[in-house]
Scaffold this active site. Structure first.
Site, PDB file in Angstrom:
ATOM      1  N   ARG A 113     -16.102  17.763   6.272  1.00  0.00           N
ATOM      2  CA  ARG A 113     -15.559  17.088   7.458  1.00  0.00           C
ATOM      3  C   ARG A 113     -16.450  15.921   7.870  1.00  0.00           C
ATOM      4  O   ARG A 113     -15.955  14.871   8.296  1.00  0.00           O
ATOM      5  CB  ARG A 113     -15.421  18.116   8.590  1.00  0.00           C
ATOM      6  CG  ARG A 113     -14.546  17.658   9.714  1.00  0.00           C
ATOM      7  CD  ARG A 113     -14.206  18.794  10.642  1.00  0.00           C
ATOM      8  NE  ARG A 113     -15.391  19.338  11.302  1.00  0.00           N
ATOM      9  CZ  ARG A 113     -15.377  20.399  12.108  1.00  0.00           C
ATOM     10  NH1 ARG A 113     -14.240  21.041  12.353  1.00  0.00           N
ATOM     11  NH2 ARG A 113     -16.475  20.837  12.678  1.00  0.00           N
ATOM     12  N   LYS A 129     -14.986  13.917  13.923  1.00  0.00           N
ATOM     13  CA  LYS A 129     -15.885  14.508  14.923  1.00  0.00           C
ATOM     14  C   LYS A 129     -16.931  13.457  15.272  1.00  0.00           C
ATOM     15  O   LYS A 129     -17.921  13.303  14.555  1.00  0.00           O
ATOM     16  CB  LYS A 129     -16.537  15.762  14.344  1.00  0.00           C
ATOM     17  CG  LYS A 129     -17.019  16.724  15.415  1.00  0.00           C
ATOM     18  CD  LYS A 129     -17.322  18.087  14.835  1.00  0.00           C
ATOM     19  CE  LYS A 129     -17.784  19.055  15.873  1.00  0.00           C
ATOM     20  NZ  LYS A 129     -16.713  19.604  16.722  1.00  0.00           N
ATOM     21  N   GLU A 140      -4.738  19.051  21.247  1.00  0.00           N
ATOM     22  CA  GLU A 140      -5.879  19.958  21.422  1.00  0.00           C
ATOM     23  C   GLU A 140      -6.534  19.659  22.757  1.00  0.00           C
ATOM     24  O   GLU A 140      -6.038  18.848  23.531  1.00  0.00           O
ATOM     25  CB  GLU A 140      -6.859  19.825  20.248  1.00  0.00           C
ATOM     26  CG  GLU A 140      -7.465  18.445  20.085  1.00  0.00           C
ATOM     27  CD  GLU A 140      -8.585  18.402  19.046  1.00  0.00           C
ATOM     28  OE1 GLU A 140      -9.299  19.403  18.867  1.00  0.00           O
ATOM     29  OE2 GLU A 140      -8.754  17.343  18.432  1.00  0.00           O
TER      30      GLU A 140
HETATM   31  C1  LIG Z   1     -15.747  20.523  16.908  1.00  0.00           C
HETATM   32  C2  LIG Z   1     -14.394  20.351  17.459  1.00  0.00           C
HETATM   33  C3  LIG Z   1     -13.436  21.373  17.409  1.00  0.00           C
HETATM   34  C4  LIG Z   1     -13.761  22.768  16.891  1.00  0.00           C
HETATM   35  O1  LIG Z   1     -14.016  22.764  15.525  1.00  0.00           O
HETATM   36  P1  LIG Z   1     -14.832  23.965  14.850  1.00  0.00           P
HETATM   37  O2  LIG Z   1     -15.028  23.503  13.449  1.00  0.00           O
HETATM   38  O3  LIG Z   1     -13.983  25.164  14.930  1.00  0.00           O
HETATM   39  O4  LIG Z   1     -16.093  24.112  15.626  1.00  0.00           O
HETATM   40  C5  LIG Z   1     -12.157  21.112  17.865  1.00  0.00           C
HETATM   41  N1  LIG Z   1     -11.837  19.903  18.376  1.00  0.00           N
HETATM   42  C6  LIG Z   1     -12.728  18.897  18.461  1.00  0.00           C
HETATM   43  C7  LIG Z   1     -12.315  17.596  19.026  1.00  0.00           C
HETATM   44  C8  LIG Z   1     -14.033  19.090  17.999  1.00  0.00           C
HETATM   45  O5  LIG Z   1     -14.911  18.078  18.090  1.00  0.00           O
END
Ligand SMILES: *Cc1c(COP(=O)(O)O)cnc(C)c1O
Length: 341
Positions: free
Chosen positions: A82, A184, A220
């Site tokens: 990722r 991210k 989300e």
């Molecule tokens: C980190 C994050 C998540 C959760 O991802 P995980 O890999 O399960 O920790 C969900 N949404 C956003 C915007 C994130 O930055």
């Protein structure tokens, strides 16, 4: 070497400086060998790419002490992949996957005394991140970068059990239709801060962002993916190109299907469908799953039948199974657990 003298069971979810961090620098088109260092501070030129054009992204994962006393991490290969995608979208160099995983292992081993003991409810949070370091004033990518990993012990996200959250359908968008919602990066968080501060002032715990193009589908929250359970017992998670693919959510989908025998659907979820849901949760590394009790759409309250006092029954089973896998109480699918010590 001995465990740090910390009241593990009462740790909050905050940053605490630890002994060691990992650093590697990218210059003239290549990464150096990397090292474990002591200094938690970073000194950069005032015109560094990270300050001027926000060239930075990050990852988040945890190290756990298992029931039999090993230190492990959970699926770090997916964090590496990722981060590759985040780096590509931000015109930053990729750190090879093998190097990413080795660096995670090295920095956790170097901070072994900071890894909370089994059963304490606490874990070691691991934060890999990368930034443009050389001066840039004309708009272009930096030429030099630094990749680092810091670790910090954190308590359970919710003290005394997870109380269901109240969520606001946000008036702000989290992502642009063809933007950076799927990576991210701090830039996505920076633009969500005003929205979350506003929601908190109004008494909500979190924002539900809708798809930026039509505002009719669930995306989300600022930092966690949604997972729903329908009234007929199916697990449904929203599919969209502008949400971050949560590793927790992807793992829970496999747990639901392979361990609990449930039907799983990864598809568009419309706002109109929310009254048909029996349970709702937020998935992410920090809390695994946080139950949602109520979603408010401009004064219209959608109360989840699972209620405002505890996790819904299927959410609870998902939570117990995934945390059981992470802590070594339940056999993990092949490749999910990376043993450090
Ligand atoms: C980190 C994050 C998540 C959760 O991802 P995980 O890999 O399960 O920790 C969900 N949404 C956003 C915007 C994130 O930055």
């Amino acid at each position: 070497m001995a465990k740090k003298d910390i009241d593990w069971a009462n740790l909050g979810f905050g940053y605490q400086v630890t002994d060691k961090r990992y650093v590697t620098n990218y210059k003239d088109g290549k990464w150096d060998d990397g090292a474990i260092i002591d200094d938690p501070n970073i000194v950069l030129n005032e015109c560094a790419g990270v300050f001027q054009y926000a060239q930075t992204c990050f990852e988040g994962l945890k190290a756990y002490t298992t029931e039999d006393g090993h230190i492990v991490t959970f699926r770090p290969d997916l964090n590496a992949e990722r981060m590759d995608q985040s780096c590509e979208r931000l015109e930053m160099p990729v750190l090879p996957k093998g190097r990413f995983i080795e660096a995670v292992k090295e920095v956790v081993a170097a901070n072994e005394d900071w890894v909370p003991p089994y059963g304490s409810g606490a874990t070691l949070y691991i934060r890999p991140y990368m930034m443009g370091t050389n001066p840039v004033i004309g708009v272009k990518p930096a030429d030099e970068y630094q990749f680092r990993i810091l670790v910090t012990p954190v308590g359970p996200y919710f003290k005394g059990g997870a109380k269901p959250l109240t969520i606001k359908i946000s008036d702000f968008d989290r992502a642009a239709p063809h933007g950076t919602g799927h990576i991210k990066a701090g830039l996505n968080y920076a633009m969500s801060l005003h929205a979350i501060v506003t929601a908190h002032k109004e008494g909500y715990d979190e924002n539900m962002y809708l798809d930026p193009a039509t505002r009719s589908k669930v995306e989300e929250t600022g930092g966690a993916n949604f997972l729903f359970v329908t009234k007929d017992g199916k697990v449904v998670t929203p599919k969209s190109d502008s949400i971050l693919p949560s590793i927790t959510r992807r793992s829970l989908m496999i747990v639901a299907e392979k361990y609990l025998g449930l039907t799983v659907e990864h598809r568009e979820v419309f706002l109109d469908e929310l009254p048909d849901m029996a349970e709702c949760g937020l998935c992410g590394t920090a809390a695994v799953i946080s139950p949602v009790g109520c979603i408010v759409d401009h004064g219209r309250e959608i109360r989840l039948p699972s209620g405002m006092t505890e996790m819904g029954p299927i959410t609870k089973k998902l939570y117990d199974t995934l945390t059981g896998i992470q802590m070594g109480r339940i056999e993990a699918p092949k490749g999910w657990i990376c043993t450090i010590k």
